[in-house]
Design an enzyme around this catalytic site. Sequence first.
Site, PDB file in Angstrom:
ATOM      1  N   SER A 138       0.864  -1.189   0.000  1.00 18.27           N
ATOM      2  CA  SER A 138       0.000   0.000   0.000  1.00 18.27           C
ATOM      3  C   SER A 138       0.897   1.234   0.000  1.00 18.27           C
ATOM      4  O   SER A 138       2.033   1.178   0.491  1.00 18.27           O
ATOM      5  CB  SER A 138      -0.848   0.007   1.281  1.00 18.27           C
ATOM      6  OG  SER A 138      -1.513   1.249   1.444  1.00 18.27           O
ATOM      7  N   TYR A 151      -1.924  -0.869  10.397  1.00 20.53           N
ATOM      8  CA  TYR A 151      -1.973  -1.100   8.941  1.00 20.53           C
ATOM      9  C   TYR A 151      -0.696  -0.573   8.291  1.00 20.53           C
ATOM     10  O   TYR A 151      -0.060  -1.271   7.494  1.00 20.53           O
ATOM     11  CB  TYR A 151      -3.213  -0.414   8.359  1.00 20.53           C
ATOM     12  CG  TYR A 151      -3.431  -0.688   6.885  1.00 20.53           C
ATOM     13  CD1 TYR A 151      -4.015  -1.880   6.465  1.00 20.53           C
ATOM     14  CD2 TYR A 151      -3.068   0.238   5.910  1.00 20.53           C
ATOM     15  CE1 TYR A 151      -4.229  -2.138   5.114  1.00 20.53           C
ATOM     16  CE2 TYR A 151      -3.268  -0.013   4.557  1.00 20.53           C
ATOM     17  CZ  TYR A 151      -3.856  -1.209   4.166  1.00 20.53           C
ATOM     18  OH  TYR A 151      -4.062  -1.465   2.830  1.00 20.53           O
TER      19      TYR A 151
END
Length: 250
Positions: A138, A151
């Site tokens: 990501s 995350y």
Amino acid sequence: MFENKIVLITGGTSGIGEKTAEILASKGATIAVTGRNFEKGDELIKRLPGTGHLYVYSDLRNRQEAQSLIESVIEITGTIDILVNSAGVALHGTVPQTTDEAWENTMSVNLNAIFYLCRTVIPLMIQNGHGIIVNVASTWGLVGAENSAAYCASKGAVIQLTRSMAIDHAKDNIRINAVCPGAVDTPMLTAEATAFGLDIADGKRLWASDAANNTLASTEDVASAILFLASDNAKHIHGISLPVDGGSIA
Ligand code: NAD
């Protein structure tokens, strides 16, 4: 280019993984998808073009299941040429707000599963004399983001794991790379809007505005980058983390 290739896609029953499965199957690959939703997995493999596709149930929070997933696929297909690690979860919070459970869930799916799957599949790829791994990280592994400590940490670790594995196994003719999507229009993004207390349309507008092109990525935008890295067109590319983000971190 992907004829007779056996591709294992984690998280292949939804979002980016599902689109990657559809495009790779349309280009001749045999797809093994994994996920926790039997109905979705079964429906997907029936609708993919070509034959021989399979769905294997696996909860990637479980180390044993992650390892035996590789063994089950090899038992049925004979080998794995390409592994796409797309499964992931996005839980939100600052560090003080992150419970043990949220931290462990995030790390086990986003990071540990990739480690266990790679540890099991790389020896097979060495034996085969070739292999390709594409990890879905990501942009939030490249830059920080608010309220997403676990995350961001998990995705940053995936990027470093990708680089280390790429260096170690380039000599084995195994190419290992990552894609780093920005905001992508998938069920994960919809769930995030809800988690942040946003109306879904407002959430999508907000995240689209992070990109220089003011656009959310489609699953196809990310799947195309995965296909490129999995193809011979990328044969000299090892260890990169390719942003697919409309210029958001540029
Ligand atoms: P999605 O929610 O549509 O798909 C996630 C997939 O992961 C699902 O198939 C789900 O079943 C699977 N999964 C989750 N927990 C699992 C578990 N315990 N065991 C097995 N499978 C499990 O989301 P997506 O947007 O397609 O996400 C795919 C990847 O892209 C993820 O790694 C995500 O972090 C990354 N990503 C997404 C975005 C975005 O904006 N959507 C942005 C950057 C990165």
